[in-house]
Design a protein around this motif. Structure first.
Motif, PDB file in Angstrom:
ATOM      1  N   GLU A   1       3.075   7.038  -6.793  1.00 26.10           N
ATOM      2  CA  GLU A   1       2.280   8.117  -7.377  1.00 26.10           C
ATOM      3  C   GLU A   1       2.844   9.484  -6.983  1.00 26.10           C
ATOM      4  N   LEU A   2       3.235   9.622  -5.724  1.00 24.09           N
ATOM      5  CA  LEU A   2       3.832  10.890  -5.279  1.00 24.09           C
ATOM      6  C   LEU A   2       5.160  11.140  -5.982  1.00 24.09           C
ATOM      7  N   ASP A   3       5.964  10.098  -6.129  1.00 21.94           N
ATOM      8  CA  ASP A   3       7.267  10.213  -6.777  1.00 21.94           C
ATOM      9  C   ASP A   3       7.105  10.590  -8.245  1.00 21.94           C
TER      10      ASP A   3
ATOM     11  N   ALA B   1       0.833  -1.200   0.000  1.00 28.04           N
ATOM     12  CA  ALA B   1       0.000   0.000   0.000  1.00 28.04           C
ATOM     13  C   ALA B   1       0.871   1.255   0.000  1.00 28.04           C
ATOM     14  N   PHE B   2       1.912   1.258   0.823  1.00 28.46           N
ATOM     15  CA  PHE B   2       2.782   2.427   0.861  1.00 28.46           C
ATOM     16  C   PHE B   2       3.498   2.611  -0.468  1.00 28.46           C
ATOM     17  N   ASP B   3       3.927   1.522  -1.071  1.00 27.71           N
ATOM     18  CA  ASP B   3       4.645   1.602  -2.339  1.00 27.71           C
ATOM     19  C   ASP B   3       3.773   2.225  -3.422  1.00 27.71           C
TER      20      ASP B   3
ATOM     21  N   ASN C   1      12.388   1.990  -2.211  1.00 29.30           N
ATOM     22  CA  ASN C   1      12.552   0.813  -3.063  1.00 29.30           C
ATOM     23  C   ASN C   1      11.507  -0.266  -2.799  1.00 29.30           C
ATOM     24  N   GLY C   2      10.619  -0.018  -1.828  1.00 24.16           N
ATOM     25  CA  GLY C   2       9.602  -1.006  -1.504  1.00 24.16           C
ATOM     26  C   GLY C   2      10.187  -2.283  -0.926  1.00 24.16           C
ATOM     27  N   ASN C   3      11.320  -2.174  -0.266  1.00 23.83           N
ATOM     28  CA  ASN C   3      12.042  -3.335   0.243  1.00 23.83           C
ATOM     29  C   ASN C   3      11.788  -3.536   1.740  1.00 23.83           C
ATOM     30  N   LYS C   4      10.746  -4.257   2.044  1.00 26.53           N
ATOM     31  CA  LYS C   4      10.377  -4.523   3.430  1.00 26.53           C
ATOM     32  C   LYS C   4      11.460  -5.312   4.169  1.00 26.53           C
ATOM     33  N   ASN C   5      12.223  -6.086   3.438  1.00 26.97           N
ATOM     34  CA  ASN C   5      13.242  -6.947   4.048  1.00 26.97           C
ATOM     35  C   ASN C   5      14.662  -6.390   3.913  1.00 26.97           C
ATOM     36  N   ALA C   6      14.791  -5.097   3.761  1.00 27.60           N
ATOM     37  CA  ALA C   6      16.106  -4.477   3.564  1.00 27.60           C
ATOM     38  C   ALA C   6      17.082  -4.796   4.694  1.00 27.60           C
ATOM     39  N   PHE C   7      16.566  -5.007   5.888  1.00 27.25           N
ATOM     40  CA  PHE C   7      17.431  -5.263   7.039  1.00 27.25           C
ATOM     41  C   PHE C   7      17.338  -6.707   7.513  1.00 27.25           C
TER      42      PHE C   7
END
Length: 190
Positions: A55-57, A48-50, A169-175
């Motif tokens: 759209e904002l980007d 949802a955030f992505d 980047n829509g990367n929920k698992n970045a960490f």
């Protein structure tokens, strides 16, 4: 205390792992910071955030500006579900636009401010959980002092830009891959 100080808390398993790390002398500051970031990101509906952020980007990347960029931006937010992150982003973005910043600079600054708010809220929530754990006897006074100090140090060390990049980047698992896990821990629940 093998289950950690937050074992009787309503926190997610990821936050409970962070609580164990707070009182574990073997967990480094870097490991705690990565676990905190992973816990923060895991609570976000990234799909949802992505969609909202894309759209904002896209809007911020356009060459031609609208006459009323505030109203146009508000209408974008109206099309998406509300969350604490989107509310913070909207509040900061609209404030920046009203101050006359360009849409690109407004979005970048607003994301940084929204992430800072998100991290501050998480830090405060964990502090409150430390207080609760101490009060109910799940955390000794020594572990409480250690946990509160380490929580403060951990959140102070987090690179806001790294969390922003994960969201952009829509990367929920970045960490996730770099987050410390104990051998006895089961799989993460999403």
């Amino acid at each position: 205390m093998t289950d950690g100080p937050f074992r009787n808390s309503a926190l997610s398993n990821k936050w409970k792992q962070y609580g164990r790390d707070l009182v574990n002398d073997a967990a480094s500051l870097d490991e705690r910071a990565k676990q905190a970031c992973h816990s923060v990101l895991s609570a976000i509906d990234m799909k949802a955030f992505d969609r909202l952020y894309r759209e904002l980007d896209s809007r911020a990347s356009r060459d031609q500006m609208d006459l009323d960029s505030v109203a146009a931006t508000e209408s974008i937010f109206d099309n998406y579900e509300r969350s604490s992150l989107s509310d913070a982003l909207e509040r900061n973005l609209l404030s920046n636009l009203r101050e006359g910043m360009s849409e690109r600079k407004s979005l970048d600054a607003a994301l940084g401010s929204a992430v800072s708010e998100l991290l501050e809220n998480a830090e405060n929530r964990i502090h409150e959980e430390c207080l609760r754990a101490r009060d109910v006897g799940d955390m000794s006074p020594a572990d409480f002092a250690k946990g509160v100090q380490r929580n403060r140090e951990t959140f102070a060390s987090i690179d806001v830009g790294g969390v922003c990049a994960a969201l952009e980047n829509g990367n929920k698992n970045a960490f996730r891959r770099t987050a410390r896990t104990d051998v006895n821990d089961g799989p993460d629940e999403d």
